[in-house]
Design a protein around this motif. Sequence first.
Motif, short mmCIF file in Angstrom:
data_model
loop_
_atom_site.label_atom_id
_atom_site.label_comp_id
_atom_site.label_asym_id
_atom_site.label_seq_id
_atom_site.Cartn_x
_atom_site.Cartn_y
_atom_site.Cartn_z
N ASN A 99 -30.41 16.21 15.26
CA ASN A 99 -29.21 15.50 15.73
C ASN A 99 -27.97 15.90 14.94
N GLU A 100 -28.17 15.99 13.61
CA GLU A 100 -27.03 16.37 12.75
C GLU A 100 -26.52 17.76 13.10
N THR A 101 -27.47 18.68 13.30
CA THR A 101 -27.09 20.05 13.67
C THR A 101 -26.24 20.02 14.94
N LYS A 102 -26.71 19.21 15.94
CA LYS A 102 -25.96 19.11 17.20
C LYS A 102 -24.55 18.60 16.97
N MET A 103 -24.45 17.58 16.07
CA MET A 103 -23.14 16.98 15.82
C MET A 103 -22.20 17.98 15.16
N PHE A 104 -22.72 18.72 14.16
CA PHE A 104 -21.86 19.70 13.47
C PHE A 104 -21.42 20.80 14.43
N GLN A 105 -22.36 21.19 15.30
CA GLN A 105 -22.00 22.23 16.26
C GLN A 105 -20.88 21.74 17.18
N GLU A 106 -20.97 20.46 17.57
CA GLU A 106 -19.95 19.88 18.46
C GLU A 106 -18.58 19.83 17.76
N ILE A 107 -18.60 19.42 16.47
CA ILE A 107 -17.34 19.39 15.71
C ILE A 107 -16.75 20.79 15.62
N GLY A 108 -17.62 21.75 15.35
CA GLY A 108 -17.18 23.14 15.25
C GLY A 108 -16.55 23.60 16.55
N ARG A 109 -17.18 23.21 17.67
CA ARG A 109 -16.68 23.63 18.99
C ARG A 109 -15.29 23.03 19.23
N LEU A 110 -15.14 21.74 18.92
CA LEU A 110 -13.84 21.07 19.13
C LEU A 110 -12.75 21.71 18.28
N THR A 111 -13.10 22.02 17.01
CA THR A 111 -12.12 22.63 16.11
C THR A 111 -11.65 23.97 16.67
N ARG A 112 -12.64 24.75 17.13
CA ARG A 112 -12.30 26.07 17.67
C ARG A 112 -11.39 25.92 18.90
N GLU A 113 -11.74 24.93 19.73
CA GLU A 113 -10.96 24.72 20.95
C GLU A 113 -9.51 24.35 20.62
N LEU A 114 -9.35 23.46 19.63
CA LEU A 114 -8.00 23.04 19.20
C LEU A 114 -7.21 24.24 18.69
N HIS A 115 -7.88 25.03 17.85
CA HIS A 115 -7.23 26.22 17.28
C HIS A 115 -6.80 27.17 18.39
N ASP A 116 -7.74 27.41 19.34
CA ASP A 116 -7.42 28.34 20.44
C ASP A 116 -6.24 27.84 21.24
N THR A 117 -6.21 26.52 21.47
CA THR A 117 -5.12 25.97 22.27
C THR A 117 -3.79 26.13 21.54
N LEU A 118 -3.80 25.84 20.21
CA LEU A 118 -2.57 25.98 19.42
C LEU A 118 -2.08 27.42 19.46
#
Lengths: 247, 126
Positions: A42-61
Amino acid sequence: MAFSESILSEQCLVQARGLLSSIENGDENVAIGHLREISRINETKMFQEIGRLTRELHDTLVGFGIETDISDLAEHEIPDARERLSHVIDVTDQAAHKTLTAVEEAIPVCRELEESASKIELQWKRFISRDLSADEFRDLSREIGENFEISADRYTKIKGYLNDILMAQDFQDITGQIIRRVMELVQDVEDKLIGLIKISGSFDDDKKEKRKPVEKVLEGPQVPGKESATALKSQDEVDDLLSSLGF
Amino acid sequence: MKILIVDDFSTMRRIIKNLLRDLGFNNTSEADDGNTALPMLQNGDFDFLVTDWNMPGMEGIDLLKAVRADEKLANLPVLLVTAEAKKEQIVEAAQAGVNGYVVKPFNAATLKEKIEKIFERIEASQ
């Protein structure tokens, strides 16, 4: 994402089955092991999700050209605008002083001419009404002669002062151009902030509004200390360049 | 001598107008950018054009190019009076066929000198 999720679910299912059978067999240590493994997944899934959101924010910026632009605005453009505005203050200050000096110097000259003329006028009136003695008439003639001599010189001086006042007005053009540039920067900052607000509100706002950077071909007046590398420093340098081009 | 003064700042137009009057040129007209200036030039019998470079609408350099491309105006003497002081720009103006280039801020003597030089050269070539 869907693929890795299904693998994770499969892993969870394996652990869950193991947990169930270990509990049924009363094997406490093995059961705890299975529980730990499930929470790790579960933790792995959560970290992966945070990583995905961060990348998405960066890409959008980056997509909006905001991330680099904003730091550039803060580091360079705003201090640059401050210096430009400070130069505006200097230029307007100089123009006001130049004008005041010319007026202050012209007023006594006007007064001198005025006094001289009214003195002569008084004596002239007495002469017309035959009130002047021969000596007084000689004095009047001398005064009129002197007045002719000085007045031409004084009028030239006054014209010079008026010309100084006229030339001092060029500050309006110079500062107007500098202020316009700062206004463009303010507009730019406003646009970037609106972009940020849009991003924080929704990621889906259309990107087609992305503004093309303003082409800076013309620079307007050079600002002291911020001159362009290829800017010439004086009219003499301009003349030299033109004569080297056959002018 | 009929002169057209083109600048987006009315104060600068006034300064140039007054300086020209001081030099004995009383017949001047004004325009605030190339778009207003060009039809004035095409319809009027101007002998001299004094223009700024950086203006909204049509810039001075484009006005200069339009003048040189116009059969009727091609030989009109043009003086650029501008704050643009970069080498590339002066070269561009020279290539476009400018007759004189004065950098702002300027003084009365410089303007007088450049105008006299332009007319001396025109007279010499005639």
